[in-house]
Design a protein around this motif. Structure first.
Motif, PDB file in Angstrom:
ATOM      1  N   ALA A   1      41.159  25.986 -12.635  1.00  0.00           N
ATOM      2  CA  ALA A   1      40.247  26.343 -11.549  1.00  0.00           C
ATOM      3  C   ALA A   1      39.329  25.197 -11.154  1.00  0.00           C
ATOM      4  O   ALA A   1      38.971  25.066  -9.976  1.00  0.00           O
ATOM      5  N   TRP A   2      38.945  24.335 -12.090  1.00  0.00           N
ATOM      6  CA  TRP A   2      37.873  23.367 -11.837  1.00  0.00           C
ATOM      7  C   TRP A   2      38.339  21.927 -11.729  1.00  0.00           C
ATOM      8  O   TRP A   2      37.585  21.077 -11.281  1.00  0.00           O
ATOM      9  N   PHE A   3      39.551  21.621 -12.145  1.00  0.00           N
ATOM     10  CA  PHE A   3      40.058  20.263 -11.969  1.00  0.00           C
ATOM     11  C   PHE A   3      40.588  20.129 -10.544  1.00  0.00           C
ATOM     12  O   PHE A   3      41.337  20.984 -10.072  1.00  0.00           O
ATOM     13  N   GLY A   4      40.223  19.043  -9.859  1.00  0.00           N
ATOM     14  CA  GLY A   4      40.667  18.839  -8.490  1.00  0.00           C
ATOM     15  C   GLY A   4      42.094  18.320  -8.417  1.00  0.00           C
ATOM     16  O   GLY A   4      42.742  18.023  -9.428  1.00  0.00           O
ATOM     17  N   GLU A   5      42.570  18.192  -7.189  1.00  0.00           N
ATOM     18  CA  GLU A   5      43.935  17.713  -6.984  1.00  0.00           C
ATOM     19  C   GLU A   5      44.116  16.278  -7.457  1.00  0.00           C
ATOM     20  O   GLU A   5      45.211  15.878  -7.837  1.00  0.00           O
ATOM     21  N   GLU A   6      43.038  15.514  -7.434  1.00  0.00           N
ATOM     22  CA  GLU A   6      43.136  14.127  -7.888  1.00  0.00           C
ATOM     23  C   GLU A   6      43.090  14.022  -9.408  1.00  0.00           C
ATOM     24  O   GLU A   6      43.247  12.930  -9.964  1.00  0.00           O
ATOM     25  N   ASP A   7      42.877  15.145 -10.097  1.00  0.00           N
ATOM     26  CA  ASP A   7      42.808  15.153 -11.558  1.00  0.00           C
ATOM     27  C   ASP A   7      44.070  15.747 -12.189  1.00  0.00           C
ATOM     28  O   ASP A   7      44.014  16.377 -13.242  1.00  0.00           O
ATOM     29  N   VAL A   8      45.188  15.546 -11.514  1.00  0.00           N
ATOM     30  CA  VAL A   8      46.439  16.123 -12.020  1.00  0.00           C
ATOM     31  C   VAL A   8      46.777  15.563 -13.400  1.00  0.00           C
ATOM     32  O   VAL A   8      47.175  16.304 -14.305  1.00  0.00           O
TER      33      VAL A   8
ATOM     34  N   LEU B   1      51.458  26.050 -21.411  1.00  0.00           N
ATOM     35  CA  LEU B   1      52.437  25.435 -20.517  1.00  0.00           C
ATOM     36  C   LEU B   1      52.746  26.321 -19.321  1.00  0.00           C
ATOM     37  O   LEU B   1      53.067  25.826 -18.236  1.00  0.00           O
ATOM     38  N   GLU B   2      52.628  27.636 -19.495  1.00  0.00           N
ATOM     39  CA  GLU B   2      52.881  28.544 -18.384  1.00  0.00           C
ATOM     40  C   GLU B   2      51.837  28.375 -17.281  1.00  0.00           C
ATOM     41  O   GLU B   2      52.153  28.424 -16.097  1.00  0.00           O
ATOM     42  N   VAL B   3      50.584  28.179 -17.675  1.00  0.00           N
ATOM     43  CA  VAL B   3      49.529  27.952 -16.680  1.00  0.00           C
ATOM     44  C   VAL B   3      49.825  26.694 -15.868  1.00  0.00           C
ATOM     45  O   VAL B   3      49.692  26.687 -14.641  1.00  0.00           O
TER      46      VAL B   3
ATOM     47  N   ARG C   1      50.699  26.694 -11.771  1.00  0.00           N
ATOM     48  CA  ARG C   1      49.452  26.350 -11.101  1.00  0.00           C
ATOM     49  C   ARG C   1      49.603  26.248  -9.588  1.00  0.00           C
ATOM     50  O   ARG C   1      48.836  26.858  -8.835  1.00  0.00           O
ATOM     51  N   LYS C   2      50.574  25.489  -9.124  1.00  0.00           N
ATOM     52  CA  LYS C   2      50.746  25.269  -7.692  1.00  0.00           C
ATOM     53  C   LYS C   2      51.035  26.574  -6.969  1.00  0.00           C
ATOM     54  O   LYS C   2      50.401  26.907  -5.966  1.00  0.00           O
ATOM     55  N   GLY C   3      51.973  27.354  -7.485  1.00  0.00           N
ATOM     56  CA  GLY C   3      52.326  28.602  -6.830  1.00  0.00           C
ATOM     57  C   GLY C   3      51.192  29.601  -6.828  1.00  0.00           C
ATOM     58  O   GLY C   3      51.009  30.336  -5.854  1.00  0.00           O
ATOM     59  N   LEU C   4      50.398  29.630  -7.903  1.00  0.00           N
ATOM     60  CA  LEU C   4      49.293  30.579  -7.965  1.00  0.00           C
ATOM     61  C   LEU C   4      48.211  30.228  -6.954  1.00  0.00           C
ATOM     62  O   LEU C   4      47.635  31.114  -6.312  1.00  0.00           O
ATOM     63  N   ASP C   5      47.902  28.937  -6.794  1.00  0.00           N
ATOM     64  CA  ASP C   5      46.906  28.524  -5.804  1.00  0.00           C
ATOM     65  C   ASP C   5      47.337  28.938  -4.398  1.00  0.00           C
ATOM     66  O   ASP C   5      46.530  29.435  -3.607  1.00  0.00           O
ATOM     67  N   LEU C   6      48.606  28.724  -4.084  1.00  0.00           N
ATOM     68  CA  LEU C   6      49.100  29.103  -2.758  1.00  0.00           C
ATOM     69  C   LEU C   6      49.056  30.615  -2.576  1.00  0.00           C
ATOM     70  O   LEU C   6      48.715  31.110  -1.501  1.00  0.00           O
ATOM     71  N   PHE C   7      49.376  31.359  -3.632  1.00  0.00           N
ATOM     72  CA  PHE C   7      49.353  32.819  -3.553  1.00  0.00           C
ATOM     73  C   PHE C   7      47.942  33.328  -3.282  1.00  0.00           C
ATOM     74  O   PHE C   7      47.721  34.180  -2.428  1.00  0.00           O
TER      75      PHE C   7
END
Length: 474
Positions: free
Chosen positions: A129-136, A304-306, A310-316
């Protein structure tokens, strides 16, 4: 599991629905070959006690008829039995206390490992939730270390070397770092803290994640306390010696009562009492009893599931929130369910299969303003105005005040590069601020009117929920 593997008998496994059904079923009372495995742990003692009973029987049937003294005499046999009746309660209390103390250690260990589950799950959830896209990269590294946290703690408690599962999660240089530390859980905690410090700039969010890491270190300390501190030897040895002496002399009291059945009675009693004492001994050290490997595998799987979802859940969530803006509040369902005060939202009036009392707007003021702008499309530029609040990661979520300050300070500059650098210090996209600021001001005015009209007497609600304007910056 081998039938003669005594220690494996006490190794727990993850309970399934079938196991619970069996534990509730009447079939749990049926005998099986498990007793053979139990007996394999102390069968020599059972043979010893039964042999004493056999020797006493041979003495009375072979030697006494040939002139050997009848001992114990028949007239004192009932008196000889009294010491066993009197001391049996003391033996029972000692064994119960011994077993309960061991069970308390087992249950504490299980509780601590339950906290390890929660710590790793919360850490990856918060990072998601708190790490940004640049913190992949930081997010992926934190997930890997959280996935390996269980294996690291298990190796620290039970073995000297990490297993292949942990080696598959961590990079070679990370494994080398772990090997250089004597206390591996502290090393893992330090790495996790460093990752959080580099990726999360907000002090409150960073403190929340650091609390989870501190809990992991505390759990490691609790496991060490259980592992390195046993029940006092005097407690264990006195109970064991009391039991051995009691069973050794019991055949003398059983002969006059049971005759040649006394060896069988002695063997059964020895098996049952020694089995109770053996249970306390086995579960006193819970980390060879608990299914540690299964726990570690589940911890790794959850982390590992999170990362995988991650990407799909954000879009959902983004799409679901967009649909939520134009849903109307649910009044009272025809068939019961949610009451009149429910905050559940349904599709707009006319949606098939839903019966509700229509309401002209959502009860939440922020949803009302945003839904109206989305539904009526008053100004197409409003949809693009969200870009005003694009912020650099260090700033977090912007407000309209940030954009106004940036506009007043930077718009007067003539040099394009200087103006861009000026807007960057405010964390805003200068081009979007200058193009869409007027449209955003329209929405802010409507927002302020909503707050004044509907929650003017609830300052705490306004402070916590209605300020600042809830743009997400995407």
């Amino acid at each position: 599991m081998s039938r003669l593997n005594h220690h494996a008998l006490f190794e727990d496994h993850v309970v399934t629905a079938a196991d619970w059904y069996h534990l509730r079923s009447w079939r749990r009372h049926l005998p099986d070959l498990t007793w053979v495995t139990v007996l394999s742990g102390f069968w020599l003692w059972v043979v010893y006690f039964a042999l004493i009973a056999v020797l006493i029987g041979l003495y009375h049937t072979v030697l006494v008829p040939r002139g050997a003294p009848d001992w114990p005499p028949k007239n004192v046999a009932s008196v000889l039995y009294q010491p066993f009746a009197i001391t049996s309660f003391a033996l029972a209390l000692l064994m119960v206390f011994r077993t309960n103390s061991s069970y308390a250690r087992w249950w504490e260990a299980r509780t601590v490992w339950g906290q390890v589950f929660n710590v790793t799950r919360n850490l990856v959830r918060q990072a998601d939730a708190w790490f940004g896209e640049e913190d992949v990269a930081a997010f992926q590294m934190l997930v890997r270390w959280c996935a390996a946290a269980g294996y690291i703690l298990q190796a620290h408690l039970c073995t000297a070397k990490l297993g292949p599962e942990a080696e598959g999660l961590l990079h070679p240089e990370e494994l080398k770092l772990l090997a250089s530390w004597e206390h591996r859980p502290i090393c893992a905690g330090q790495v996790l803290s460093s990752i959080v410090a580099s990726a999360v700039k907000d002090s409150q969010l960073r403190a929340a994640m650091d609390d989870q890491i501190a809990t992991y270190i505390n759990d490691a300390g609790a496991c060490e306390r259980i592992q390195r501190t046993c029940i006092p030897f005097c407690y264990t040895r006195h109970t064991s010696r009391f039991l051995i002496l009691w069973l050794t002399f019991l055949p003398f009291a059983l002969w006059e009562i049971c005759g040649w059945a006394s060896p069988v009675a002695e063997a059964v009693l020895a098996f049952l009492l020694m089995g109770v004492e053996n249970i306390g001994i086995q579960i006193e050290e819970p980390f060879h009893v608990l299914p540690m490997h299964s726990y570690c595998a589940v911890i790794a799987k959850n982390a590992l599931e999170v990362a995988r979802e991650r990407k799909g859940l954000d879009l959902f969530v983004e799409e679901a929130l967009r649909r939520e803006l134009c849903m109307e509040p649910l009044g009272k369902l025809e068939n019961g369910g949610a009451g009149a005060d429910s905050n559940v939202f349904v599709r707009p009036s006319g949606a098939a299969g839903v019966s509700h009392k229509a309401s002209p707007r959502p009860t939440n003021p922020s949803l009302r303003v945003r839904c109206q702008s989305h539904r009526h499309n008053a100004d197409p530029s409003l949809h693009e105005a969200r870009g005003v609040f694009q912020m650099v990661p260090q700033r977090g979520e912007a407000t309209l005040l940030d954009a106004r300050d940036a506009l007043e300070t930077c718009s007067a500059l003539n040099d394009a590069s200087s103006k861009e650098a000026c807007y960057a210090t405010f964390g805003c996209d200068g081009r979007r601020v200058e193009k869409y600021f007027g449209a955003v001001e329209v929405l802010e005015t409507a927002w302020e009117q909503v707050k004044e009209e509907e929650v003017e007497d609830d300052d705490e609600f306004v402070e916590e929920n209605l300020s600042p304007w809830p743009w997400d910056g995407r």
